[in-house]
Write a protein that holds these residues in place. Structure first.
Motif, PDB file in Angstrom:
ATOM      1  N   VAL A   6     -18.972  36.685  -6.826  1.00  7.76           N
ATOM      2  CA  VAL A   6     -19.649  36.252  -5.619  1.00  7.76           C
ATOM      3  C   VAL A   6     -21.084  35.821  -5.903  1.00  7.76           C
ATOM      4  CG1 VAL A   6     -20.474  38.500  -4.847  1.00  7.76           C
ATOM      5  CG2 VAL A   6     -19.829  36.779  -3.144  1.00  7.76           C
ATOM      6  N   THR A   7     -21.503  35.919  -7.163  1.00  6.31           N
ATOM      7  CA  THR A   7     -22.857  35.470  -7.493  1.00  6.31           C
ATOM      8  C   THR A   7     -22.774  34.235  -8.370  1.00  6.31           C
ATOM      9  OG1 THR A   7     -23.823  37.671  -7.349  1.00  6.31           O
ATOM     10  CG2 THR A   7     -25.041  36.043  -8.622  1.00  6.31           C
ATOM     11  N   LEU A  13     -21.807  28.562 -12.706  1.00  2.00           N
ATOM     12  CA  LEU A  13     -21.682  27.591 -11.617  1.00  2.00           C
ATOM     13  C   LEU A  13     -20.716  26.452 -11.948  1.00  2.00           C
ATOM     14  CD1 LEU A  13     -25.027  26.829  -9.783  1.00  2.00           C
ATOM     15  CD2 LEU A  13     -22.748  26.603  -8.824  1.00  2.00           C
TER      16      LEU A  13
ATOM     17  N   GLY B  83     -22.249  21.697  -6.221  1.00  2.00           N
ATOM     18  CA  GLY B  83     -22.939  22.749  -6.977  1.00  2.00           C
ATOM     19  C   GLY B  83     -24.219  22.289  -7.644  1.00  2.00           C
ATOM     20  N   THR B  85     -27.100  21.282  -6.265  1.00  2.00           N
ATOM     21  CA  THR B  85     -28.288  21.876  -5.650  1.00  2.00           C
ATOM     22  C   THR B  85     -28.513  23.298  -6.160  1.00  2.00           C
ATOM     23  OG1 THR B  85     -27.712  20.623  -3.666  1.00  2.00           O
ATOM     24  CG2 THR B  85     -29.456  22.260  -3.449  1.00  2.00           C
ATOM     25  N   MET B  86     -27.446  24.097  -6.182  1.00  2.00           N
ATOM     26  CA  MET B  86     -27.595  25.480  -6.643  1.00  2.00           C
ATOM     27  C   MET B  86     -27.911  25.549  -8.129  1.00  2.00           C
ATOM     28  SD  MET B  86     -27.724  27.787  -4.392  1.00  2.00           S
ATOM     29  CE  MET B  86     -27.495  29.273  -5.370  1.00  2.00           C
ATOM     30  N   LEU B  87     -27.434  24.558  -8.887  1.00  2.00           N
ATOM     31  CA  LEU B  87     -27.752  24.543 -10.319  1.00  2.00           C
ATOM     32  C   LEU B  87     -29.242  24.266 -10.522  1.00  2.00           C
ATOM     33  CD1 LEU B  87     -26.763  24.737 -13.225  1.00  2.00           C
ATOM     34  CD2 LEU B  87     -26.142  22.314 -13.126  1.00  2.00           C
ATOM     35  N   VAL B  88     -29.767  23.291  -9.788  1.00  2.00           N
ATOM     36  CA  VAL B  88     -31.208  22.998  -9.863  1.00  2.00           C
ATOM     37  C   VAL B  88     -31.998  24.249  -9.460  1.00  2.00           C
ATOM     38  CG1 VAL B  88     -33.085  21.630  -8.822  1.00  2.00           C
ATOM     39  CG2 VAL B  88     -30.933  20.517  -9.471  1.00  2.00           C
ATOM     40  N   ALA B  90     -30.969  27.385  -9.628  1.00  2.00           N
ATOM     41  CA  ALA B  90     -30.801  28.435 -10.644  1.00  2.00           C
ATOM     42  C   ALA B  90     -31.713  28.185 -11.845  1.00  2.00           C
ATOM     43  CB  ALA B  90     -29.341  28.499 -11.091  1.00  2.00           C
ATOM     44  N   LEU B  91     -31.854  26.913 -12.227  1.00  2.00           N
ATOM     45  CA  LEU B  91     -32.703  26.596 -13.383  1.00  2.00           C
ATOM     46  C   LEU B  91     -34.181  26.811 -13.043  1.00  2.00           C
ATOM     47  CD1 LEU B  91     -30.883  23.362 -14.624  1.00  2.00           C
ATOM     48  CD2 LEU B  91     -30.826  25.622 -15.698  1.00  2.00           C
ATOM     49  N   ALA B  92     -34.546  26.576 -11.783  1.00  2.00           N
ATOM     50  CA  ALA B  92     -35.951  26.712 -11.376  1.00  2.00           C
ATOM     51  C   ALA B  92     -36.336  28.168 -11.155  1.00  2.00           C
ATOM     52  CB  ALA B  92     -36.211  25.912 -10.106  1.00  2.00           C
ATOM     53  N   GLU B 101     -33.316  37.085  -4.898  1.00  2.00           N
ATOM     54  CA  GLU B 101     -32.736  35.831  -5.386  1.00  2.00           C
ATOM     55  C   GLU B 101     -32.852  34.726  -4.331  1.00  2.00           C
ATOM     56  OE1 GLU B 101     -29.620  36.382  -8.692  1.00  2.00           O
ATOM     57  OE2 GLU B 101     -28.881  37.535  -6.984  1.00  2.00           O
ATOM     58  N   LEU B 244     -16.695  34.411   1.907  1.00  2.00           N
ATOM     59  CA  LEU B 244     -17.739  34.851   0.967  1.00  2.00           C
ATOM     60  C   LEU B 244     -17.440  34.411  -0.465  1.00  2.00           C
ATOM     61  CD1 LEU B 244     -20.280  36.435   1.645  1.00  2.00           C
ATOM     62  CD2 LEU B 244     -19.059  38.538   1.100  1.00  2.00           C
ATOM     63  N   PHE B 250     -21.633  26.959  -2.729  1.00  2.00           N
ATOM     64  CA  PHE B 250     -21.880  27.848  -3.870  1.00  2.00           C
ATOM     65  C   PHE B 250     -23.211  28.601  -3.741  1.00  2.00           C
ATOM     66  CE2 PHE B 250     -19.279  24.244  -5.103  1.00  2.00           C
ATOM     67  CZ  PHE B 250     -18.180  24.856  -5.679  1.00  2.00           C
ATOM     68  N   VAL B 252     -23.767  31.718  -2.447  1.00  2.00           N
ATOM     69  CA  VAL B 252     -23.712  33.186  -2.363  1.00  2.00           C
ATOM     70  C   VAL B 252     -24.194  33.865  -3.653  1.00  2.00           C
ATOM     71  CG1 VAL B 252     -22.204  35.176  -1.963  1.00  2.00           C
ATOM     72  CG2 VAL B 252     -21.767  33.025  -0.754  1.00  2.00           C
ATOM     73  N   LYS B 253     -24.942  34.960  -3.487  1.00  2.00           N
ATOM     74  CA  LYS B 253     -25.268  35.849  -4.604  1.00  2.00           C
ATOM     75  C   LYS B 253     -25.046  37.272  -4.111  1.00  2.00           C
ATOM     76  CE  LYS B 253     -28.330  32.589  -6.816  1.00  2.00           C
ATOM     77  NZ  LYS B 253     -29.701  32.139  -7.113  1.00  2.00           N
ATOM     78  N   ALA B 254     -24.432  38.106  -4.952  1.00  2.00           N
ATOM     79  CA  ALA B 254     -24.040  39.454  -4.518  1.00  2.00           C
ATOM     80  C   ALA B 254     -25.233  40.225  -3.949  1.00  2.00           C
ATOM     81  CB  ALA B 254     -23.416  40.216  -5.678  1.00  2.00           C
ATOM     82  N   VAL B 257     -25.806  39.887  -0.139  1.00  2.00           N
ATOM     83  CA  VAL B 257     -24.731  40.234   0.794  1.00  2.00           C
ATOM     84  C   VAL B 257     -25.006  41.622   1.374  1.00  2.00           C
ATOM     85  CG1 VAL B 257     -22.253  40.624   1.051  1.00  2.00           C
ATOM     86  CG2 VAL B 257     -23.086  38.806  -0.482  1.00  2.00           C
TER      87      VAL B 257
END
Lengths: 284, 284
Positions: A6-7, A13, B83, B85-88, B90-92, B101, B244, B250, B252-254, B257
Motif C-alpha cells: 500500500v506504499t 512504483l 504514476g 506524478t508520484m515518481l517525481v 518520490a524522487l523529490a 510522507e 486502498l 498511486f 497511497v502510503k501506509a 492510512v
C-alpha cells in the motif's frame, strides 16, 4: 487487481504501474502501454526530473492544443523534428537495393489535387527557374508501370506551398498525373527552394532550446500508387542545397538527391531538369 | 551543425538527432532533451511502432487539447494515472522516518479557501457521517509548531468536491486553519467517500485500455505551511477503503492510512475521529 503493498515508493512504483495492466487487455495495447510506461518512468529517473521541471513540462504539453487545427498539427511536426516520424518510416520500410527509398509525407499533401495531362505545367505564371520533370515509374525489376497515379507537390522559389501563399485555396506547384504507356510522367514546373518548418509554436521552442534551425532542403514530393504495388511516399531533393546535411525533419536519403542543374551546366539544356526512376515494391 | 552523412536510417537516426543538440544549449535542457529523445526512439524501436499505430498516437495526442481548460488539465491527470506524478514526488521527497510522507496535490486545491477558526465545522448542512479532525503540526523532532497554516479539502459522502457539485463556486468541505499555541488544528466535517478521477476523456481511454478502474480511496487533503519548514502536501487516507490497494493515481502510503472509526468502534466516541501528527522537515 489490487497491488500487494500500500506504499508506493521510488523502488516499487514502476512495477506497481506495470502490474495494473490487466491480463485481459488487448495484447498489442498492453505491449505498447508497458513500453511507454517503462520509458516514461526511466526518463523521469534518468534526469531526476524535479517538481518544477515537471510543472514546466505540463505547461509545455498544455500549450500544444491551440496548435492542433485543420491546417496544422503540431504533434506531427514535433514527431518530425525529433526524428520519430522517420524512425517509424525506417522500421516500416527497410531499405532494399532495388526499390526507391521512402521519406516523410509532410503536412502539405492535399486529398484532391488537379488532375493534369503529361506535358502540362503545374506552375503557370509562377515566377522562378523553369524545371522539367520526367519520372519513370517502374517495378523492382525496372519494368515500366503504365497507368500509375502520381501526386506531386512542392514549394515555390521562396519556400512557400500553395496553402501558405495567395488565398491558400488555389492549387499551385501541385498536380496529379497518370503514367503513359512507357511508365513516364512528364511535366513542367518551377525550381523549389529550401524553407523553414513552422517554428512559431511549441515545436519551434524545442528547436530553439536545442540550438537547431527549422530549415528543410529544397525538394519535390511524390506519392505514387500502382495496382499490385505498395504506395511509395517520398521526396526528390535538389543536390547542392545548403541544408541537405541538416534537414530539420531528418528526411534526406542519399539515393533521393538529384542534380537538377547537371544538364544545364553541361550545355545540354536551357532549363533545369529532373530525371528519376522510381521503383515500387510489390504489395506484401 | 551538419551531420556527417546524408542518409538517415534506423541505424543512425537516434545518433543524428542527439548530435543536433548544440554544445551551447543550456546544459540541463540538453540533458533532459537527450534523455527524452533516447527514450522516445527506444520506445518506437522496442515495440516496432507501425505507421498506423503512429497515426493513432498522433490522433490520441491531438484529442488532449479540448480537455485542457481552467477547470481540468488532462495532462496532469495522465501523469497521475501513469504514476509519473508520484515518481517525481518520490524522487523529490525521499522518505525520512521522522517526517510525514508526501503525496500528489491533485486538481481540487483552491487558492483562497475560507479562513476558519479552530473548532469550526467546514461542512455545515452537508449530509454525511460526522468526523472530528485533530491535526498536530510538529517539526521533525515532534515539537509543536504554533501559527502554521493548514489548508484542508476533501470530497463529500458521494465522492464529489465542492467544485463538482452545487453551483461549483461555493466552498464546502474546505477551509484554511492556523495552528493553536499547542500546534493543533481542530475542526469538524463529514466523512469523505472514495471517488473516480475524471474518466470521460483521453486519460479515461488509457485506463480502459489497460483494464483499470478510475477509483481513488477516500482521503482528506492537507497542505501545511510553517515558517522555516518545507511545505507538506499530503493526504490522510481512511483505512478499510476498498480501493486502498488500487488507487488510480498511486498516491497511497501506509504511513498515511488512519482508522477513522477506531474510537467509535471502541465505544469511546459517538462520531468518527481522525487524529494525526504531521511532522515537517526543516527548510533545506
Amino acid at each position: 487487481m489490487p497491488d500487494t503493498h500500500v506504499t508506493y515508493t521510488d523502488a516499487n512504483l514502476t512495477e506497481a504501474v506495470l502490474g495494473r495492466i490487466r491480463p485481459d487487455a488487448n495484447p498489442r495495447t498492453a505491449e505498447i502501454m508497458a513500453s511507454l510506461l517503462k520509458h516514461a518512468h526511466a526518463f523521469v529517473r534518468d534526469v531526476k526530473l524535479t517538481p518544477e521541471e515537471w510543472e514546466l513540462g505540463i505547461r509545455y504539453l498544455s500549450a500544444m492544443g491551440p496548435f492542433v487545427t485543420d491546417k496544422r498539427n503540431e504533434w506531427i511536426l514535433l514527431s518530425d523534428i525529433t526524428g520519430v516520424t522517420m524512425l517509424v518510416d525506417a522500421l516500416a520500410h527497410a531499405s532494399q537495393d532495388n526499390v526507391t527509398e521512402t521519406t516523410v509525407l509532410g503536412p502539405f499533401h492535399r486529398e484532391n489535387p488537379p488532375v493534369l495531362k503529361n506535358g502540362d505545367n503545374i506552375s503557370p505564371d509562377i515566377p522562378g527557374e523553369l524545371l522539367e520533370v520526367r519520372a519513370l515509374i517502374a517495378d523492382a525489376a525496372g519494368k515500366p508501370l503504365a497507368g500509375a497515379q502520381v501526386d506531386v507537390w512542392h514549394a515555390d522559389k521562396d519556400g512557400g506551398y500553395d496553402s501558405q501563399i495567395g488565398d491558400g485555396n488555389t492549387h499551385m506547384m501541385r498536380g496529379r498525373f497518370v503514367t503513359r504507356a512507357d511508365g513516364v510522367v512528364h511535366f513542367w514546373t518551377v525550381n523549389p527552394s529550401c524553407y523553414p518548418v513552422p517554428h512559431d509554436g511549441p515545436a519551434g521552442q524545442v528547436l530553439a532550446a536545442m540550438g537547431r534551425g527549422p530549415m528543410r532542403p529544397a525538394h519535390i514530393h511524390f506519392w505514387v500508387k500502382a495496382p499490385g504495388h505498395r504506395d511509395l511516399i517520398t521526396h526528390i531533393f535538389a543536390d547542392g542545397d545548403k541544408y541537405l546535411y541538416e534537414d530539420a525533419v531528418f528526411g534526406v536519403k542519399a539515393s533521393l538527391v538529384v542534380d537538377f542543374e547537371a544538364k544545364k551546366k553541361a550545355g545540354l539544356s536551357d532549363h533545369l531538369e529532373l530525371d528519376y526512376t522510381f521503383r515500387l515494391p510489390k504489395q506484401a
